[in-house]
Design an enzyme around this catalytic site. Structure first.
Site, PDB file in Angstrom:
ATOM      1  N   TRP A 102       0.822  -1.212   0.000  1.00 10.50           N
ATOM      2  CA  TRP A 102       0.000   0.000   0.000  1.00 10.50           C
ATOM      3  C   TRP A 102       0.846   1.248   0.000  1.00 10.50           C
ATOM      4  CZ3 TRP A 102      -4.350  -0.986  -1.977  1.00 10.50           C
ATOM      5  CH2 TRP A 102      -4.947  -2.226  -1.763  1.00 10.50           C
ATOM      6  N   ASP A 172      -1.371   6.696   6.488  1.00  5.54           N
ATOM      7  CA  ASP A 172      -2.449   5.790   6.078  1.00  5.54           C
ATOM      8  C   ASP A 172      -2.703   4.858   7.261  1.00  5.54           C
ATOM      9  OD1 ASP A 172      -4.071   3.810   5.067  1.00  5.54           O
ATOM     10  OD2 ASP A 172      -2.809   3.352   3.330  1.00  5.54           O
ATOM     11  N   LYS A 196     -12.347  -1.719   7.571  1.00 11.72           N
ATOM     12  CA  LYS A 196     -11.635  -2.676   8.423  1.00 11.72           C
ATOM     13  C   LYS A 196     -12.011  -2.451   9.889  1.00 11.72           C
ATOM     14  CE  LYS A 196      -8.216  -2.220   4.897  1.00 11.72           C
ATOM     15  NZ  LYS A 196      -8.346  -3.486   4.182  1.00 11.72           N
TER      16      LYS A 196
HETATM   17  N1  PMP Z   1      -4.151   1.225   2.586  1.00 11.89           N
HETATM   18  C1  PMP Z   1      -4.171   0.102   3.317  1.00 11.89           C
HETATM   19  C2  PMP Z   1      -3.245  -0.019   4.492  1.00 11.89           C
HETATM   20  C3  PMP Z   1      -5.057  -0.923   2.989  1.00 11.89           C
HETATM   21  O1  PMP Z   1      -5.075  -2.051   3.716  1.00 11.89           O
HETATM   22  C4  PMP Z   1      -5.937  -0.766   1.891  1.00 11.89           C
HETATM   23  C5  PMP Z   1      -6.969  -1.800   1.513  1.00 11.89           C
HETATM   24  N2  PMP Z   1      -6.733  -3.073   1.854  1.00 11.89           N
HETATM   25  C6  PMP Z   1      -5.842   0.405   1.138  1.00 11.89           C
HETATM   26  C7  PMP Z   1      -4.967   1.395   1.530  1.00 11.89           C
HETATM   27  C8  PMP Z   1      -6.730   0.632  -0.049  1.00 11.89           C
HETATM   28  O2  PMP Z   1      -7.980   0.908   0.401  1.00 11.89           O
HETATM   29  P1  PMP Z   1      -9.269   1.096  -0.524  1.00 11.89           P
HETATM   30  O3  PMP Z   1      -9.593  -0.237  -1.059  1.00 11.89           O
HETATM   31  O4  PMP Z   1     -10.261   1.648   0.441  1.00 11.89           O
HETATM   32  O5  PMP Z   1      -8.914   2.063  -1.591  1.00 11.89           O
END
Ligand code: PMP
Length: 360
Positions: A102, A172, A196
């Site tokens: 991510w 994030d 989450k």
């Molecule tokens: N950052 C992290 C730490 C994640 O775990 C995720 C999704 N698993 C995301 C960003 C992306 O999130 P989204 O699907 O809401 O765009």
């Protein structure tokens, strides 16, 4: 009704009490004769939901008045673009700490917007660890430093966060927000997709220091401009009303449970159960993360080989466990134990791991 033993990485388990309350109010929200998703987003009822949700978050995370709370759409992924679009200053750079998939994605999107560089990375160690704050190379000329506090895929988490930086820290927190107290004054901006620890997908929480709002240039598309969303209390366009309502219910549940301190305690108990099962297995299970960087939200581990891993997952599924297969980039298994996953479900999983080991 039997509920699943849900260890999904997100969307993930929601508190049973929240689902029950939503079910009760589904046809008729507080005597309005309408369900929440039938209410106008300009109605008094929804404005109250919007405001109450913000207040709950402010209290739970002790968010000072200098910070604005925004409810946006587009997931955490859209924040990968909005952050540099709004915060990366002309002629400056943005610094990123890479701790997994991510943060790599966040960097990649920032590089499409402007100059973004790697300030530290644990990629060479297959993202088993979090760099030591002292290893981070942050230039004072950078517009901000970006980190991912919990790495959902690799199962690592920052336990010592960078503090007292000369530039804004941007984090994030998609997979660990609301799982531990937060010293918000160390941050310029934090963001999290809700699916989450906070609620269902569809809403992304952004908490931004008001000083940083001044960086949003008026030439930006309105929907991508933090200042526009702040000026309109996140009601610039039609918000995801149902997701925000469910977020409110989750926050009420968290407050009734005892707040973030209690959630932190629970996450310590739950993760210790699984890490103990790994550590006492004499190598039968191998944790992916280095001990000092272990996540209390996503526990990642491998087994001796693919065939044992596949029979583990097969038996686990027969028992009723959902979502235990590891992400393809790590393999093995991952148990996501967010706030709403009950302690007793984690006890059942630890017990299952111990019994599977003694049989194999
Ligand atoms: N950052 C992290 C730490 C994640 O775990 C995720 C999704 N698993 C995301 C960003 C992306 O999130 P989204 O699907 O809401 O765009």
């Amino acid at each position: 009704m039997k509920r699943a033993l849900n260890f999904n990485a997100g969307p993930a388990a929601l508190p049973e009490a929240v689902l029950a309350k939503a079910e009760k109010e589904m046809m008729n929200y507080q005597g309005s004769g309408m369900g929440v998703m039938e209410l106008s987003h300009r109605s008094k009822e929804f404005e109250e939901i919007n405001q109450l949700t913000k207040n709950l978050l402010r209290n739970l995370l002790t968010i000072p008045d200098e910070y604005e709370i925004l409810f946006l759409q587009g997931g955490a992924s859209l924040q990968f673009s909005m952050i540099p679009m709004n915060l990366l200053e002309e002629g400056s750079t943005a610094s990123y700490v890479l701790t997994g998939t991510w943060s790599e994605k966040a960097l990649k999107e920032a590089q499409k917007v402007g100059n973004a560089v790697i300030a530290a990375s644990s990629k060479n160690a297959n993202y088993r660890s979090i760099p030591n704050p002292s290893e981070i190379d942050v230039s004072a000329e950078s517009s901000y430093l970006h980190i991912t506090t919990n790495n959902t895929i690799f199962g690592t988490q920052w336990h010592t966060l960078p503090e007292d930086l000369a530039i804004p820290l941007v984090a994030d927190m998609s997979s660990d927000i609301l799982s531990r107290p937060l010293n918000l004054s160390s941050y310029g901006l934090i963001y999290a997709g809700a699916q989450k620890n906070l609620g269902p997908s569809g809403v992304t929480v952004v908490i931004i220091h008001k000083d940083l709002l001044k960086r949003s240039r008026s030439g930006l598309p309105s929907m991508l401009n933090y200042q526009v969303h702040a000026d309109s209390q996140s009601l610039y366009n039609t918000p995801p009303t149902l997701s925000i309502y469910l977020l409110m219910l989750v926050l009420q549940w968290a407050e009734e449970l005892g707040g973030v301190k209690q959630l932190e305690l629970l996450s310590k108990q739950k993760s210790a159960l699984l890490y103990d099962a790994i550590d006492r297995s004499e190598g039968f299970y191998t944790g992916h993360a280095e001990k000092g960087s272990r996540s209390r939200m996503n526990v990642t581990f491998t087994l001796e080989n693919d065939s044992v891993a596949s029979s583990f997952l097969h038996e686990a599924e027969e028992y009723g466990f959902i979502g235990l297969a590891g992400h393809r980039s790590v393999g093995g298994c991952r148990a996501s134990i967010y706030n709403a996953v009950p302690l007793e479900n984690v006890e059942k999983l630890a017990d299952f791991m111990n019994r599977f080991r003694s049989r194999n």
